[in-house]
Write a protein that holds these residues in place. Sequence first.
Motif, short mmCIF file in Angstrom:
data_model
loop_
_atom_site.label_atom_id
_atom_site.label_comp_id
_atom_site.label_asym_id
_atom_site.label_seq_id
_atom_site.Cartn_x
_atom_site.Cartn_y
_atom_site.Cartn_z
N LEU A 153 0.83 -1.20 0.00
CA LEU A 153 0.00 0.00 0.00
C LEU A 153 0.86 1.25 0.00
CD1 LEU A 153 -3.04 0.73 2.29
CD2 LEU A 153 -1.01 2.18 2.49
N ASP A 154 0.37 2.29 -0.66
CA ASP A 154 0.98 3.60 -0.55
C ASP A 154 -0.10 4.67 -0.64
OD1 ASP A 154 3.77 5.07 -0.59
OD2 ASP A 154 2.47 6.16 -1.97
N THR A 155 0.09 5.76 0.08
CA THR A 155 -0.84 6.88 0.02
C THR A 155 -0.09 8.16 -0.28
OG1 THR A 155 -0.65 7.37 2.39
CG2 THR A 155 -2.37 5.81 1.73
N ASP A 182 -4.24 16.99 11.07
CA ASP A 182 -5.55 17.14 10.44
C ASP A 182 -5.48 16.97 8.92
OD1 ASP A 182 -4.12 19.41 9.97
OD2 ASP A 182 -5.76 20.81 10.43
N ASP A 183 -4.37 16.40 8.42
CA ASP A 183 -4.26 16.15 6.98
C ASP A 183 -4.92 14.82 6.63
OD1 ASP A 183 -2.81 18.34 5.63
OD2 ASP A 183 -1.32 17.94 7.19
N GLU A 184 -5.11 14.57 5.33
CA GLU A 184 -5.86 13.40 4.90
C GLU A 184 -5.31 12.86 3.58
OE1 GLU A 184 -9.95 14.58 3.65
OE2 GLU A 184 -9.27 16.59 4.25
N VAL A 185 -5.80 11.71 3.21
CA VAL A 185 -5.36 11.02 2.00
C VAL A 185 -5.97 11.69 0.77
CG1 VAL A 185 -5.50 8.84 0.72
CG2 VAL A 185 -5.04 8.83 3.19
N CYS A 186 -5.13 11.88 -0.28
CA CYS A 186 -5.66 12.38 -1.55
C CYS A 186 -5.35 11.43 -2.71
CB CYS A 186 -5.15 13.79 -1.85
SG CYS A 186 -3.36 13.93 -2.03
N GLU A 187 -4.66 10.33 -2.43
CA GLU A 187 -4.47 9.28 -3.42
C GLU A 187 -4.09 8.00 -2.68
OE1 GLU A 187 -2.52 8.82 -7.82
OE2 GLU A 187 -1.11 9.40 -6.23
N ILE A 188 -4.57 6.87 -3.17
CA ILE A 188 -4.22 5.58 -2.56
C ILE A 188 -4.04 4.54 -3.65
CG2 ILE A 188 -6.66 4.94 -2.21
CD1 ILE A 188 -5.71 3.48 0.38
N ALA A 189 -3.06 3.67 -3.45
CA ALA A 189 -2.84 2.54 -4.37
C ALA A 189 -2.49 1.31 -3.55
CB ALA A 189 -1.73 2.85 -5.36
N PRO A 201 9.68 5.35 -12.85
CA PRO A 201 9.30 6.75 -13.05
C PRO A 201 8.04 7.08 -12.27
CG PRO A 201 9.25 5.49 -15.13
CD PRO A 201 9.61 4.54 -14.05
N GLY A 202 7.86 8.34 -11.95
CA GLY A 202 6.64 8.75 -11.26
C GLY A 202 6.70 8.64 -9.77
N ALA A 203 7.91 8.75 -9.18
CA ALA A 203 8.02 8.68 -7.72
C ALA A 203 7.14 9.73 -7.07
CB ALA A 203 9.48 8.88 -7.30
N HIS A 204 6.66 9.43 -5.86
CA HIS A 204 5.76 10.27 -5.08
C HIS A 204 4.34 10.29 -5.64
CE1 HIS A 204 9.00 11.56 -2.53
NE2 HIS A 204 9.67 12.06 -3.55
N ARG A 205 4.02 9.31 -6.48
CA ARG A 205 2.63 9.01 -6.78
C ARG A 205 2.36 7.61 -6.24
NH1 ARG A 205 -0.26 12.02 -10.50
NH2 ARG A 205 -1.98 10.73 -9.71
N ALA A 206 1.13 7.38 -5.79
CA ALA A 206 0.85 6.20 -4.97
C ALA A 206 1.18 4.88 -5.68
CB ALA A 206 -0.60 6.22 -4.52
N LEU A 207 0.78 4.73 -6.95
CA LEU A 207 0.99 3.46 -7.63
C LEU A 207 2.48 3.20 -7.85
CD1 LEU A 207 -0.21 0.93 -8.89
CD2 LEU A 207 -0.44 2.20 -11.05
N ALA A 208 3.21 4.20 -8.30
CA ALA A 208 4.65 4.03 -8.51
C ALA A 208 5.35 3.69 -7.21
CB ALA A 208 5.25 5.29 -9.13
N ASP A 209 4.99 4.37 -6.13
CA ASP A 209 5.64 4.11 -4.84
C ASP A 209 5.28 2.73 -4.30
OD1 ASP A 209 6.74 6.59 -5.08
OD2 ASP A 209 5.79 7.44 -3.29
N ALA A 210 4.04 2.29 -4.52
CA ALA A 210 3.66 0.94 -4.08
C ALA A 210 4.46 -0.11 -4.84
CB ALA A 210 2.16 0.72 -4.28
N ARG A 211 4.64 0.10 -6.13
CA ARG A 211 5.42 -0.85 -6.93
C ARG A 211 6.89 -0.85 -6.53
NH1 ARG A 211 2.51 0.42 -12.78
NH2 ARG A 211 0.98 -1.28 -12.68
#
Length: 261
Positions: free
Chosen positions: A88-90, A98-105, A228-238
């Motif tokens: 999982l990555d968010t 008080d912050d929250e999730v804006c993307e999840i993979a 490629p695409g570090a700091h996006r949820a799917l790339a970081d999960a992979r």
Amino acid sequence: MPRTRIHLTPAEAAARGLRCRTHLKAEHLMPGPGARPVGSVWQGRGAYYVYDPSDCVPWFWEPGPAQQRRQSIAAQARELIDSACLVLDTETTGVGPDDEVCEIAIVDAAGRPILDTLIRPSKPIPPEATSIHRITDEMVATAPSWPEVAVLFASIVAGRKVVAYNSAFDDRLLMQTHQRHGLPSPVLTTTCAMQMYAAWNGEWDKRRDGWRWMKLIDAATYCSAAEPGAHRALADARMTLGVLRYLQRCKSGRRPPRRTS
């Protein structure tokens, strides 16, 4: 009255066929279980023990503490992958209380995406967060809100082992997101790939009195798992799964040589 001599000379030891550990190793021998030195030899400023070869057994190598630690981590990674863990990555609106999730993979142990979606948060995404993950308010304007995803998320992770890089952060932000919407947060069984890799890498952080943590992109690059695409949820999960697979492959506990190119 003359003092009794307690050491042998090198010639006396050789005449009796005695061997020091260095000579035993050269002959592929080592002291057997319970074997004790039969004497000591004085040389220079100190003495060394010598052994009777008849008390010795064929030499075998035992891993040291660092290699045993890496072997244990490799076994842990193998058990996670064999148990069909999820990774999982968010991405979030920030790191505060008080912050929250804006993307999840979430991907499975084979790397197949199970869940990959932007989330429309309840407040605008700060520019400093956008500068890291590149997710803008315009991108999430038509995305589902967390209540629209929460039931699916809970059904995916129920009863599953979940791996995340810095899992304490993901656990906290997921809990905060549930709480913001008045939803019960599912209980997650999480393992932190960041701590696993830190222990495997073995660099000590004196300030924290623990293994030094590394950024995901740095660990993934070392493990030949960068995408490629570090700091996006799917790339970081992979990339997290790639680090886990690397640790699984290093079952001998030996650190592979660093590539020079």
